[in-house]
Design an enzyme around this catalytic site. Structure first.
Site, PDB file in Angstrom:
ATOM      1  N   ASP A 152      55.530  50.168  30.863  1.00  0.00           N
ATOM      2  CA  ASP A 152      54.835  48.845  30.684  1.00  0.00           C
ATOM      3  C   ASP A 152      54.573  48.587  29.111  1.00  0.00           C
ATOM      4  O   ASP A 152      54.290  49.908  28.513  1.00  0.00           O
ATOM      5  CB  ASP A 152      53.853  48.278  31.552  1.00  0.00           C
ATOM      6  CG  ASP A 152      52.732  49.348  31.741  1.00  0.00           C
ATOM      7  OD1 ASP A 152      52.907  50.374  31.086  1.00  0.00           O
ATOM      8  OD2 ASP A 152      52.027  49.207  32.829  1.00  0.00           O
ATOM      9  N   GLU A 157      50.962  43.165  39.237  1.00  0.00           N
ATOM     10  CA  GLU A 157      49.690  42.890  39.880  1.00  0.00           C
ATOM     11  C   GLU A 157      49.900  42.352  41.449  1.00  0.00           C
ATOM     12  O   GLU A 157      51.166  42.228  41.808  1.00  0.00           O
ATOM     13  CB  GLU A 157      49.337  41.587  39.012  1.00  0.00           C
ATOM     14  CG  GLU A 157      48.897  41.914  37.795  1.00  0.00           C
ATOM     15  CD  GLU A 157      47.740  42.687  37.660  1.00  0.00           C
ATOM     16  OE1 GLU A 157      47.110  43.462  38.589  1.00  0.00           O
ATOM     17  OE2 GLU A 157      47.025  42.680  36.590  1.00  0.00           O
ATOM     18  N   ASP A 212      43.055  46.831  41.319  1.00  0.00           N
ATOM     19  CA  ASP A 212      43.737  45.773  42.142  1.00  0.00           C
ATOM     20  C   ASP A 212      44.749  46.236  42.934  1.00  0.00           C
ATOM     21  O   ASP A 212      45.484  45.633  43.434  1.00  0.00           O
ATOM     22  CB  ASP A 212      43.686  44.649  41.360  1.00  0.00           C
ATOM     23  CG  ASP A 212      44.737  44.773  40.519  1.00  0.00           C
ATOM     24  OD1 ASP A 212      45.191  45.854  40.347  1.00  0.00           O
ATOM     25  OD2 ASP A 212      44.958  43.604  39.722  1.00  0.00           O
TER      26      ASP A 212
HETATM   27  C1  GLP Z   1      46.905  50.009  33.355  1.00  0.00           C
HETATM   28  C2  GLP Z   1      48.324  50.560  33.364  1.00  0.00           C
HETATM   29  C3  GLP Z   1      48.565  51.212  34.890  1.00  0.00           C
HETATM   30  C4  GLP Z   1      47.460  52.224  34.963  1.00  0.00           C
HETATM   31  C5  GLP Z   1      46.289  51.390  35.293  1.00  0.00           C
HETATM   32  C6  GLP Z   1      44.987  52.377  35.505  1.00  0.00           C
HETATM   33  O1  GLP Z   1      46.872  48.658  33.968  1.00  0.00           O
HETATM   34  N1  GLP Z   1      49.364  49.408  33.143  1.00  0.00           N
HETATM   35  O2  GLP Z   1      50.125  51.817  34.595  1.00  0.00           O
HETATM   36  O3  GLP Z   1      47.700  52.841  36.215  1.00  0.00           O
HETATM   37  O4  GLP Z   1      45.985  50.926  33.910  1.00  0.00           O
HETATM   38  O5  GLP Z   1      44.155  52.793  34.297  1.00  0.00           O
HETATM   39  P1  GLP Z   1      43.172  54.048  34.386  1.00  0.00           P
HETATM   40  O6  GLP Z   1      44.104  55.196  34.637  1.00  0.00           O
HETATM   41  O7  GLP Z   1      42.620  53.898  33.173  1.00  0.00           O
HETATM   42  O8  GLP Z   1      42.420  53.711  35.922  1.00  0.00           O
END
Ligand code: GLP
Length: 260
Positions: free
Chosen positions: A67, A143, A136
């Site tokens: 992404d 989402e 979430d």
């Molecule tokens: C972002 C990314 C996700 C990732 C998520 C969790 O939203 N787009 O791919 O898994 O964050 O992040 P973290 O690993 O910092 O908890």
């Protein structure tokens, strides 16, 4: 689905790194799907170490990121392109033409998304997709209520995700609200999915994803449909799982022919 409960994030990350490294050694032209966030940072550090100290060669590898934020140039410090360069790609030898991150500045988002899907196909499909999980339940930026059949497209972030990721932009007010993300259908086509989650904050959502019903309200639950999905957790993130001791038993008694 395989659930691996490591002692801590360092052990979990080295298990994940071993899986990635074994794939790259077995298939030098492997296609890796990459994720951002705090969770894969130790995995990336370990891959850099394996490259520097053990000669792990990424010269034939292609990468596709899940992404990117819409409206950010790759050079922006909050872009996922910058994250990938800083935390992995500047330190290993994936050739520049093998690096793919969605273009947050594209003038025609639907066209770009179609081309991104075509690029993945042309590369032979993703061999191993690294995933984190949002608070979430999102994977990539899919989402809650994302179609389980979705492909790469634009999405609007939830307030919760904006709050979680706002710090990268000096606060929610400056954070982009729109993103381009691979779809859940895209992710499910990867040959192996490796979802990592560490820390007690993820325990509730991990339990929903692994043991709850398959539902677009928890996008990561879609991995229940995947023929080769591995959840690599630390003890804190696994705390809400009812069948914890069964997962440990399975892992400890894995026959050697099943170990990668
Ligand atoms: C972002 C990314 C996700 C990732 C998520 C969790 O939203 N787009 O791919 O898994 O964050 O992040 P973290 O690993 O910092 O908890």
């Amino acid at each position: 689905m395989e659930v691996i409960i490591a002692k801590n994030s360092a052990e979990g990350s080295s298990i994940a790194a071993r899986l990635v490294a074994n794939l790259v050694r077995r298939k030098p032209n492997a296609v890796l799907g990459l994720a951002t966030g705090a969770t894969p940072l130790l995995l990336y550090q370990e891959l850099v170490r394996l490259h520097r100290e053990e000669g792990l060669d990424f010269g034939g590898v292609t990468t596709f990121n899940l992404d990117e934020y819409v409206g950010l140039p790759p050079s922006h410090s909050g872009s996922y392109y910058s994250y990938m360069k800083k935390n992995l790609l500047d330190h290993i030898n994936v050739p520049p033409q093998g690096i793919n991150v969605p273009d947050g500045l594209t003038a025609d988002i639907p066209k770009f998304c179609g081309e991104y899907e075509a690029r993945i196909k042309k590369a032979g499909g993703i061999d191993l997709q690294v995933l984190g999980i949002g608070a979430d339940g999102h994977i990539g930026f899919n989402e809650p209520t994302s179609s389980l059949a979705s492909r790469t497209r634009i999405k609007t972030l939830t307030v919760e995700t904006l709050r979680d990721n706002g710090a990268d932009f000096g606060g929610v007010a400056n954070a982009p609200h729109h993103v381009i993300t691979m779809g859940i259908g895209t992710i499910l086509e990867s040959r192996v999915c490796l979802l990592m989650a560490f820390g007690e904050k993820k325990a509730g959502v991990v339990a929903l994803a692994v043991e709850g019903p398959l539902t677009s309200m928890v996008p990561a639950s879609a991995l229940q449909l995947h023929p080769s999905a591995k959840f690599i957790l630390d003890e804190a993130a696994a705390a809400g799982l009812e069948k914890r001791s069964y997962y440990n038993y399975v892992y400890e008694h894995k026959p050697s022919w099943q170990c990668e």
